[in-house]
Design an enzyme around this catalytic site. Structure first.
Site, PDB file in Angstrom:
ATOM      1  N   ASP A 162     -42.079   1.360 192.057  1.00  0.00           N
ATOM      2  CA  ASP A 162     -42.401   1.921 190.749  1.00  0.00           C
ATOM      3  C   ASP A 162     -41.180   2.570 190.098  1.00  0.00           C
ATOM      4  OD1 ASP A 162     -44.987   1.072 190.860  1.00  0.00           O
ATOM      5  OD2 ASP A 162     -45.839   3.012 191.400  1.00  0.00           O
ATOM      6  N   ARG A 184     -46.796  31.143 179.992  1.00  0.00           N
ATOM      7  CA  ARG A 184     -45.776  31.724 180.866  1.00  0.00           C
ATOM      8  C   ARG A 184     -45.968  31.133 182.260  1.00  0.00           C
ATOM      9  NH1 ARG A 184     -47.186  35.784 177.317  1.00  0.00           N
ATOM     10  NH2 ARG A 184     -45.454  37.016 176.449  1.00  0.00           N
ATOM     11  N   TYR A 244     -46.653  12.705 189.063  1.00  0.00           N
ATOM     12  CA  TYR A 244     -46.427  14.147 189.207  1.00  0.00           C
ATOM     13  C   TYR A 244     -47.641  14.946 188.741  1.00  0.00           C
ATOM     14  CZ  TYR A 244     -43.849  18.595 188.779  1.00  0.00           C
ATOM     15  OH  TYR A 244     -43.434  19.895 188.898  1.00  0.00           O
ATOM     16  N   ASN A 245     -48.282  14.481 187.675  1.00  0.00           N
ATOM     17  CA  ASN A 245     -49.464  15.159 187.158  1.00  0.00           C
ATOM     18  C   ASN A 245     -50.521  15.367 188.235  1.00  0.00           C
ATOM     19  OD1 ASN A 245     -51.662  15.763 184.947  1.00  0.00           O
ATOM     20  ND2 ASN A 245     -52.438  14.014 186.087  1.00  0.00           N
ATOM     21  N   LYS A 246     -50.757  14.363 189.052  1.00  0.00           N
ATOM     22  CA  LYS A 246     -51.790  14.477 190.092  1.00  0.00           C
ATOM     23  C   LYS A 246     -51.417  15.529 191.127  1.00  0.00           C
ATOM     24  CE  LYS A 246     -54.540  11.813 193.391  1.00  0.00           C
ATOM     25  NZ  LYS A 246     -54.287  12.734 194.522  1.00  0.00           N
TER      26      LYS A 246
END
Length: 268
Positions: free
Chosen positions: A45, A148, A163-165
């Site tokens: 990937d 923040r 990365y989100n997962k």
């Protein structure tokens, strides 16, 4: 048909790309690295992401097909022992494609008259180098919150499995042209509050970040990193452009998710 090969530097990938190039010559494909109709990536990937950014300027006219030399990825459909079948499929190509949404990123840097535009296939993040990041978050032009924390991740549906997962974001089917905002270690206490949940943003809306005026922000766009310039504003929106994959066979999305993250160990 004009074809190009984009491979990583691994030994197996180099061998396969050489075999592919010879087969393309034997079957009378035109090899054209500058303006191909099809880009065959060989690797994983990460290799596909690199190829996407290399050919982003002609993303409307190029299609991608990927051969994996390691574990099956979310963008790689063909195994290295299926090279002959892939060439046969390319010979009978009729333009079929599966399209995935991209992320449009517009950054205004201090001192530059024009904004800089980027495209992401997976995600973009904004972080600070050595201190808490403070940024105002707007949704569709309306103020939403003052964030923040360590940073924010904005991802596409296909990027939702990357990365989100790992940040606790939702996995989204790529047929949904939405973007997702996921917090990176937000600060929540009696004084400072954020939503503290991933947000799914409709394709008609956009996310605007206006960070405090500091110079040590780090912006990432997929695997590329940008820093050293003071950011005045970043706008994220689902792009009008899409990435096109030449799909001669297609693994159902949730089957791909199951295969990547769960496997068959506990299956029937």
């Amino acid at each position: 048909m004009k074809v190009a090969i984009y491979a990583n530097e691994g030994r197996r990938s180099t061998i396969i790309s050489q075999r592919l190039k010879k087969k393309f010559a034997d079957t009378h494909f035109i090899y054209d690295e500058k303006n191909p109709d099809i880009v065959v990536t060989v690797g994983g990937d990460g290799t596909l992401l690199s190829a996407f950014h290399k050919y982003a300027a002609i993303i409307d006219t190029v299609r991608f097909v990927s051969v994996h030399t390691g574990h099956l990825g979310f963008y790689t459909d063909w195994r290295e022992d299926e090279i002959d079948d892939l060439v046969v499929s390319l010979q009978s190509d009729n333009g079929q494609a599966v399209n995935y949404p991209l992320l449009d990123i517009r950054v205004k840097y201090q001192g530059l008259a024009k904004a800089v535009n980027y495209l992401a296939l997976n995600e973009s993040t904004l972080k600070r180098n050595s201190a808490t990041m403070v940024t105002d978050v707007y949704i569709g032009g309306e103020f939403f919150e003052k964030f923040r924390g360590d940073g924010l991740c904005i991802s596409t549906p296909t990027g939702s499995t990357a990365y989100n997962k790992s940040l606790g974001g939702a996995v989204i089917h790529p047929n949904l042209k939405v973007l997702q905002v996921t917090e990176i270690s937000s600060i929540n206490n009696r004084i400072f509050r954020t939503l503290s949940s991933p947000m799914i943003i409709a394709p008609s809306d956009w996310i605007t970040l206006i960070p405090d005026r500091q110079s040590d922000y780090i912006l990432t766009v997929d695997q590329d990193t940008f820093h050293g310039k003071q950011i005045e504003q970043i706008r994220y929106k689902i792009s009008k452009k899409s990435i096109h994959f030449a799909k001669y066979r297609h693994m159902q999305f949730w089957r791909r998710v199951q295969d990547a993250f769960i496997g068959n160990e506990f299956g029937n």
